[in-house]
Structure formats: C-alpha cells, structure tokens
Design a protein around this motif. Structure first.
Motif, PDB file in Angstrom:
ATOM      1  N   MET A  89       0.821  -1.211   0.000  1.00 20.93           N
ATOM      2  CA  MET A  89       0.000   0.000   0.000  1.00 20.93           C
ATOM      3  C   MET A  89       0.856   1.261   0.000  1.00 20.93           C
ATOM      4  O   MET A  89       0.527   2.245  -0.674  1.00 20.93           O
ATOM      5  CB  MET A  89      -0.934  -0.005   1.208  1.00 20.93           C
ATOM      6  N   CYS A  90       1.970   1.256   0.725  1.00 17.04           N
ATOM      7  CA  CYS A  90       2.891   2.401   0.708  1.00 17.04           C
ATOM      8  C   CYS A  90       3.436   2.622  -0.704  1.00 17.04           C
ATOM      9  O   CYS A  90       3.496   3.764  -1.185  1.00 17.04           O
ATOM     10  CB  CYS A  90       4.048   2.173   1.675  1.00 17.04           C
ATOM     11  N   ALA A  91       3.833   1.516  -1.343  1.00 17.48           N
ATOM     12  CA  ALA A  91       4.361   1.613  -2.713  1.00 17.48           C
ATOM     13  C   ALA A  91       3.292   2.105  -3.678  1.00 17.48           C
ATOM     14  O   ALA A  91       3.566   2.924  -4.569  1.00 17.48           O
ATOM     15  CB  ALA A  91       4.894   0.246  -3.156  1.00 17.48           C
ATOM     16  N   LEU A  92       2.055   1.647  -3.488  1.00 15.72           N
ATOM     17  CA  LEU A  92       0.957   2.039  -4.371  1.00 15.72           C
ATOM     18  C   LEU A  92       0.641   3.528  -4.243  1.00 15.72           C
ATOM     19  O   LEU A  92       0.399   4.216  -5.239  1.00 15.72           O
ATOM     20  CB  LEU A  92      -0.279   1.199  -4.054  1.00 15.72           C
ATOM     21  N   VAL A  93       0.654   4.036  -2.997  1.00 14.94           N
ATOM     22  CA  VAL A  93       0.433   5.467  -2.793  1.00 14.94           C
ATOM     23  C   VAL A  93       1.509   6.280  -3.511  1.00 14.94           C
ATOM     24  O   VAL A  93       1.233   7.287  -4.165  1.00 14.94           O
ATOM     25  CB  VAL A  93       0.421   5.815  -1.287  1.00 14.94           C
ATOM     26  N   PHE A 124      -6.867   7.334   4.109  1.00 16.03           N
ATOM     27  CA  PHE A 124      -6.320   6.151   4.765  1.00 16.03           C
ATOM     28  C   PHE A 124      -4.818   6.166   4.579  1.00 16.03           C
ATOM     29  O   PHE A 124      -4.315   6.122   3.460  1.00 16.03           O
ATOM     30  CB  PHE A 124      -6.903   4.863   4.179  1.00 16.03           C
ATOM     31  N   GLN A 125      -4.067   6.228   5.680  1.00 20.73           N
ATOM     32  CA  GLN A 125      -2.617   6.295   5.643  1.00 20.73           C
ATOM     33  C   GLN A 125      -2.017   4.905   5.867  1.00 20.73           C
ATOM     34  O   GLN A 125      -2.151   4.346   6.967  1.00 20.73           O
ATOM     35  CB  GLN A 125      -2.094   7.254   6.708  1.00 20.73           C
ATOM     36  N   PRO A 126      -1.346   4.347   4.871  1.00 17.58           N
ATOM     37  CA  PRO A 126      -0.729   3.021   5.042  1.00 17.58           C
ATOM     38  C   PRO A 126       0.292   2.976   6.175  1.00 17.58           C
ATOM     39  O   PRO A 126       0.517   1.917   6.767  1.00 17.58           O
ATOM     40  CB  PRO A 126      -0.052   2.778   3.691  1.00 17.58           C
ATOM     41  N   ALA A 127       0.903   4.114   6.505  1.00 23.84           N
ATOM     42  CA  ALA A 127       1.893   4.139   7.590  1.00 23.84           C
ATOM     43  C   ALA A 127       1.272   3.732   8.920  1.00 23.84           C
ATOM     44  O   ALA A 127       1.936   3.120   9.772  1.00 23.84           O
ATOM     45  CB  ALA A 127       2.516   5.530   7.710  1.00 23.84           C
ATOM     46  N   GLU A 128      -0.017   4.056   9.118  1.00 30.78           N
ATOM     47  CA  GLU A 128      -0.685   3.684  10.368  1.00 30.78           C
ATOM     48  C   GLU A 128      -0.934   2.181  10.432  1.00 30.78           C
ATOM     49  O   GLU A 128      -0.834   1.566  11.497  1.00 30.78           O
ATOM     50  CB  GLU A 128      -1.994   4.458  10.513  1.00 30.78           C
ATOM     51  N   PHE A 170      10.055   2.379   2.702  1.00 34.44           N
ATOM     52  CA  PHE A 170       8.677   2.594   2.251  1.00 34.44           C
ATOM     53  C   PHE A 170       7.953   3.712   3.001  1.00 34.44           C
ATOM     54  O   PHE A 170       7.071   4.350   2.437  1.00 34.44           O
ATOM     55  CB  PHE A 170       7.892   1.285   2.340  1.00 34.44           C
ATOM     56  N   VAL A 171       8.306   3.942   4.251  1.00 37.96           N
ATOM     57  CA  VAL A 171       7.679   5.036   5.002  1.00 37.96           C
ATOM     58  C   VAL A 171       8.551   6.288   4.975  1.00 37.96           C
ATOM     59  O   VAL A 171       8.080   7.387   4.677  1.00 37.96           O
ATOM     60  CB  VAL A 171       7.381   4.614   6.459  1.00 37.96           C
ATOM     61  N   ASP A 177       7.493  10.265   5.211  1.00 41.19           N
ATOM     62  CA  ASP A 177       6.872  10.426   6.520  1.00 41.19           C
ATOM     63  C   ASP A 177       7.919  10.123   7.588  1.00 41.19           C
ATOM     64  O   ASP A 177       7.961   9.032   8.171  1.00 41.19           O
ATOM     65  CB  ASP A 177       5.663   9.497   6.646  1.00 41.19           C
ATOM     66  N   PHE A 178       8.772  11.110   7.830  1.00 40.96           N
ATOM     67  CA  PHE A 178       9.874  10.923   8.762  1.00 40.96           C
ATOM     68  C   PHE A 178       9.362  10.744  10.194  1.00 40.96           C
ATOM     69  O   PHE A 178       9.932   9.990  10.982  1.00 40.96           O
ATOM     70  CB  PHE A 178      10.808  12.131   8.669  1.00 40.96           C
ATOM     71  N   GLY A 179       8.266  11.438  10.542  1.00 43.81           N
ATOM     72  CA  GLY A 179       7.705  11.326  11.885  1.00 43.81           C
ATOM     73  C   GLY A 179       7.255   9.915  12.198  1.00 43.81           C
ATOM     74  O   GLY A 179       7.588   9.361  13.256  1.00 43.81           O
ATOM     75  N   SER A 180       6.491   9.301  11.296  1.00 46.30           N
ATOM     76  CA  SER A 180       6.028   7.924  11.514  1.00 46.30           C
ATOM     77  C   SER A 180       7.187   6.940  11.538  1.00 46.30           C
ATOM     78  O   SER A 180       7.152   5.939  12.264  1.00 46.30           O
ATOM     79  CB  SER A 180       5.029   7.520  10.419  1.00 46.30           C
ATOM     80  N   THR A 181       8.223   7.216  10.735  1.00 47.08           N
ATOM     81  CA  THR A 181       9.413   6.369  10.751  1.00 47.08           C
ATOM     82  C   THR A 181      10.058   6.376  12.131  1.00 47.08           C
ATOM     83  O   THR A 181      10.406   5.323  12.679  1.00 47.08           O
ATOM     84  CB  THR A 181      10.431   6.853   9.701  1.00 47.08           C
TER      85      THR A 181
END
Length: 403
Positions: A89-93, A124-128, A170-171, A177-181
């Motif tokens: 999903m990350c790659a698809l986004v 919808f965020q795949p990172a979550e 991927f994130v 998305d450095f914060g989620s990483t």
C-alpha cells in the motif's frame, strides 16, 4: 490465569481526551473554515470540521471496542501478512502520487501519504497500518526467538533488520513520513530492550539506524529546513514562532474557547498537528498542563498493565502501545514548544484526522483486553480468598476450643 475486569481507567482517560479534542475543534472549526474559504475559495460550513472529526471519534470508539474484544492472538497470526500489505500500500500510494492521480491519493508539498476514501471524505494512511503490523510482529518474533535461544543470533537480527529497512524505505523514503518512521523505530527498540535483546546487538542496530536517518535528513530539503527552523527564527521558524505566540498569549487561563487568533491562518495545521498550541492559547497554561497530565496518566496506566502482565508477548504488545503514544506526544508537543524539530505528527486522541486515531484507538483496545488477564489482580483475589478461608478456620477452631 483467570480473567477479571479490565482497567476501565484506561478507557475513561482515552474517552476524556477524545472529548477534549471534540470541544476544541468545535470551538475553532468555524474560524478555520472561514479562513480556508477566503484563501482557497472553498465552501466549508462552520461545522464541517467538527462533524468530520465527530465521525472519526465515533469510528475510533468502535475500533477501541474491537481491539478490546478481538483476541490479539488471532491478529498476531496475520502480522507478517499485514506487513506485506502495508508495504504494498505504501508503494501504491507513491506510484499513484508520481502518476498524478490526486483524485485517488492525497499529496501535500510533494509528499503523498494517504488514499482518498470517497463519500465520507476521509483518507487512509498506510503508515498507520504499518505501525499496527509492527506492534504485533515484533513481540511474536522476540518471544519465538527467545524460546529457541536465538534472540542474539542471525535468526533474529536478520528479520528485524529487514523490518527496519522496510520502514526506512517505504515510510521514510517513499512516503516521506519521517515522523512515523521515528515512531516505529522507537517502538521496535523499546520492545527489543524490554524483550531482553543484548545491548551489543541493539548498539549495532542503533548505529545503522542513525546512519540511515542522517541520510534521510540530508537528502530531503524540507527536513533540513525543519531542523533549521528548530534553531532559527527566520522563515523556516514560522510554525514554531506562532506556536509560541499562541501559548504565550494564552497566559495562565487562556483567552477562552472560540477566541483563538492563531487558528485564523497564523498557525499552520491548527486542527491537527498544532492543536496543543491552540489548547494553550484557549485554556492557558493551566488547561495545557491539565491536558498533558491526562495524557501522561493514560501512558503510565498502560505501562502499569505491562508490568503486571505474566505473558512475555502480551507484555511486549503493551510496551509497544506505550512507545507508540510516548513517541507521538514527545514529537508533537516537543515541536510545538521548540524542544524538538517539527515532524508533522498528530497528538493522540486530540488532533483532527482519521487513520491515526482509528489505529491508535484499536491499539489501546488491545491494552484493555490484556489488562483483564494481568497476574496481580489474580494474586490479590487468591490472597483475599485465602484470608477469608483462614478467618473461617480460625473462627471454627475457636468454637471447638470453647466447646
């Protein structure tokens, strides 16, 4: 181990934070809507943001109940598959963002991080999903390798290194998305420390992660600007400057709900990332500290569940949720107060937004489920039962002696 009542204080504190977020967004939503309409030609109604956030809170409560009732052992079985789905999903986004499919994904300043969900207007965020996958996978991996005596061997180091690499690529790189990483890496390392992984292995991995993070920072100009904004008062420090102005204006008791000036376009992301600064402006230092104390009380209550959990995998699950919350709070409030660089990450249960609140609510539901199987409650119950039996025996013996 017998089941007992879950820790309902966790539920009460979580719902209380959600309620505070609803009240603040109800108060400043009309100001934000008017500003957006005047600047971008949109047609948001006064209660547009409040209604959308109320819908998010409603579904988040359902997610919390689902986490409470669905057996976490069943979810752990699908952890690997969830990671694969998250990566895809990350790659698809990223692919859709590069293709310019802005009707399908949401992009901001060159970073595409979420799918658009039609009709309800949410993303919808795949990172979550990735965070919840990490939450279930790492405890299982640590418990499995520890039972087989492979915790400090390549059988553990290789899969955990691959996981870190997937998060970074991927994130951190694709979604930017450095914060989620940072949040996920913090979750992994805290679970590793509590799980008994040797400090030698952790040290080597920390060195590798530090090198990757440095690469992620220097290859993205906006991250360098955020770090510069952390240290300077120029254009890059606009966000921090207005955050501090808002909290300073609030003084001790605030300017009152609905009277926020910073929410009228001065403070970026007033409804989401910057909501703590708005709370400080509206309710002053007293209100901001009260809100923070509720958050800290929730985190400490969750940590208490981890301490009372007998099963290692359950303990690590709860520690992962604790780390998830702590990382979000430190990064968000640290950025708003100038303690840390800005990372653009939500404040749990308070910020406007969909996917983040849904998944973290589900994670807290898992903690509630585990809190109903902690060992200390059972020990107390057994002690009370034994005490009552002893009292009955003493009374019976006394009766026999008198007879």
């Amino acid at each position: 181990m017998r089941r007992h009542r879950a820790d309902l204080v966790i539920l009460i504190l979580t719902v209380l934070l959600m309620a505070i977020g609803l009240v603040v967004i109800f108060a400043i939503g009309p100001r934000v809507a008017q500003f957006e309409n005047s600047q971008n030609g949109s047609s948001f109604g006064d209660f547009y943001f409040f209604i959308h956030h109320a819908v998010t809170v409603f579904f988040s409560v359902i997610a919390l109940i689902a986490g409470w009732k669905i057996k976490h052992e069943l979810l752990a079985k699908f952890a690997k598959k969830m990671i694969i789905v998250s990566v895809v999903m990350c790659a698809l986004v990223w692919i859709l963002g590069k293709a310019g499919a802005t009707g399908i994904v949401t992009c901001d300043e060159g970073a595409c991080r979420a799918f658009r969900i039609p009709v309800i207007g949410m993303g919808f965020q795949p990172a979550e999903l990735f965070k919840i996958s990490v939450l279930f996978y790492v405890p299982w991996l640590i418990k499995d390798r520890k039972e087989r005596g492979l915790l400090d061997k390549s059988e553990f180091i290789l899969p955990i290194s691959v996981l870190m690499g997937l998060i970074a690529i991927f994130v951190g790189v694709l979604l930017k998305d450095f914060g989620s990483t940072v949040v996920m890496v913090f979750m992994v390392f805290l679970m590793m420390i509590v799980g008994g992984v040797s400090f030698k292995v952790i040290g080597y991995m920390l060195a590798g992660i530090a090198a990757v993070f440095l690469l992620l920072v220097i290859t993205q100009p906006h991250r360098v600007q955020r770090i510069m904004g952390f240290a300077e008062d120029g254009e890059e420090g606009w966000h921090l400057e207005n955050s501090l102005i808002g909290m300073g204006t609030g003084g001790l008791f605030g300017v009152g709900l609905g009277n926020s000036i910073q929410s009228t376009g001065y403070l970026p992301e007033a409804l989401s990332d910057s909501i703590f600064a708005i709370i400080g402006e509206s309710w002053g230092l007293v209100g901001a500290m009260a809100t923070l104390l509720i958050m800290v009380a929730l985190m400490m209550r969750i940590l208490g569940v981890a301490k009372k959990t007998a099963d290692k995998e359950q303990c690590l699950l709860v520690v992962g949720v604790f780390a998830w919350l702590v990382a979000h709070v430190i990064i968000n409030i640290g950025g708003m107060t100038g303690i840390t660089p800005m990372k653009g990450i939500t404040l749990p249960f308070l910020s406007y937004g969909g996917t983040s609140m849904l998944f973290i609510s589900f994670a807290v539901g898992i903690v509630l489920q585990i809190s109903g199987w902690t060992k200390r409650e059972e020990i107390k119950e057994d002690e009370n039962t034994s005490s009552r039996r002893g009292q009955r025996g003493t009374r019976y013996a006394g009766t026999r002696r008198r007879a």
